[in-house]
Design an enzyme around this catalytic site. Structure first.
Site, PDB file in Angstrom:
ATOM      1  N   GLU A 117       1.000  -1.348  -0.098  1.00 43.12           N
ATOM      2  CA  GLU A 117       0.092  -0.065  -0.248  1.00 43.12           C
ATOM      3  C   GLU A 117       0.608   0.837  -0.276  1.00 43.12           C
ATOM      4  OE1 GLU A 117      -4.093  -1.565   2.390  1.00 43.12           O
ATOM      5  OE2 GLU A 117      -2.619  -0.866   3.583  1.00 43.12           O
ATOM      6  N   GLU A 137      -3.756  -9.821   3.866  1.00 47.69           N
ATOM      7  CA  GLU A 137      -4.647  -9.345   5.157  1.00 47.69           C
ATOM      8  C   GLU A 137      -5.656 -10.081   5.307  1.00 47.69           C
ATOM      9  OE1 GLU A 137      -2.587  -5.910   4.063  1.00 47.69           O
ATOM     10  OE2 GLU A 137      -3.247  -7.412   2.946  1.00 47.69           O
TER      11      GLU A 137
END
Length: 266
Positions: A117, A137
């Site tokens: 990210e 995740e």
């Protein structure tokens, strides 16, 4: 040209001319804690606000990890997942408002979760053949929030959903194939090529860069004609500044005189 160097905990910076290199150096894996994120935010904010700086390179120390994202050790010691990440959000970059200067990420080794990210928060990504990527995740029962918002806008939707829903690993070649990165480099060439790109951008028109970044950012959730009207009517601050600037006139003069323009950022 001599470089200016500075260290603030897990974040190191060095400057050459109008280029700032920011290095995440948090052994062993360059994971980001709340404290580290706040420091990174301060560094990127200072870059944004310093008119003498034009380009930023984001990299990490070591060869094995770019960044695996959230520092689980710090979390075990009390860092809250919804804690204060600082002015720019996680990693200091992805939520920093009004950052109208080009940012290049130089990635080698493992780049996953919040580390990926962070990388996709840059405008351009250079990477080593050793780079590997993932959004794992889902395997820990949580959501890659920023990636879920940004990735489907960067690469084909079905590819982004595959990566988000499976959490699988993918290599530099696949990242390049989907247009996520600009160039794959041999490990020993990564920083040389990244700096060459930064120097090329440094020689360009900073006010035009600023206008491009604001237009792209603001137009993301606007209809085409509405965005175009805001540009043509000079309703965006960076566009208004550009069209009233010495640099805009210099560009026209340099073209007419068949010479290289001299950009002053004003």
């Amino acid at each position: 040209m001599a470089m200016e160097m500075r260290t603030e905990g897990p974040v190191k910076t060095r400057r050459e001319g109008a280029i700032l290199e920011v290095t995440l150096d948090a052994p062993k894996a360059n994971a980001i804690s709340l404290k580290t994120s706040r420091v990174m935010g301060q560094v990127f904010r200072d870059f944004r606000d310093d008119d003498s700086l034009r380009i930023c390179i984001v990299r990490s120390a070591g060869e094995k990890f770019f960044c695996p994202g959230w520092d689980l050790k710090a979390a075990a010691e009390g860092d809250a997942v919804d804690g204060d990440y600082g002015v720019g959000g996680f990693g200091g970059l992805q939520e920093l408002p009004n950052l109208n200067k080009p940012v290049i990420a130089a990635v080698q080794g493992i780049c996953c979760g919040g580390g990926l990210e962070l990388a996709i928060s840059a405008d351009l990504i250079m990477c080593s053949t050793t780079a590997t990527f993932a959004l794992p995740e889902i395997r820990s029962g949580t959501v890659a929030d920023a990636a879920s918002i940004k990735l489907p806008k960067r690469i084909p939707y079905h590819v982004a959903m595959d990566l988000l829903l499976t959490g699988r690993w993918f290599d530099a070649e696949e990242a390049f194939r989907w247009g996520l990165i600009k160039e794959i480099c041999a490990p020993e060439d990564l920083m040389e090529k990244t700096w060459a790109l930064a120097r090329l951008l440094e020689s360009g028109p900073p006010l035009v860069y600023a206008a491009i970044k604001e237009v792209v950012r603001e137009a993301e959730n606007m209809r085409f004609q509405d965005a175009l009207n805001r540009v043509s009517k000079r309703l965006m601050p960076t566009v208004d500044r550009l069209y009233s600037s010495e640099d805009q006139l210099e560009g026209a003069k340099a073209f007419a005189e068949k010479r290289d323009p001299v950009w002053k950022g004003r």
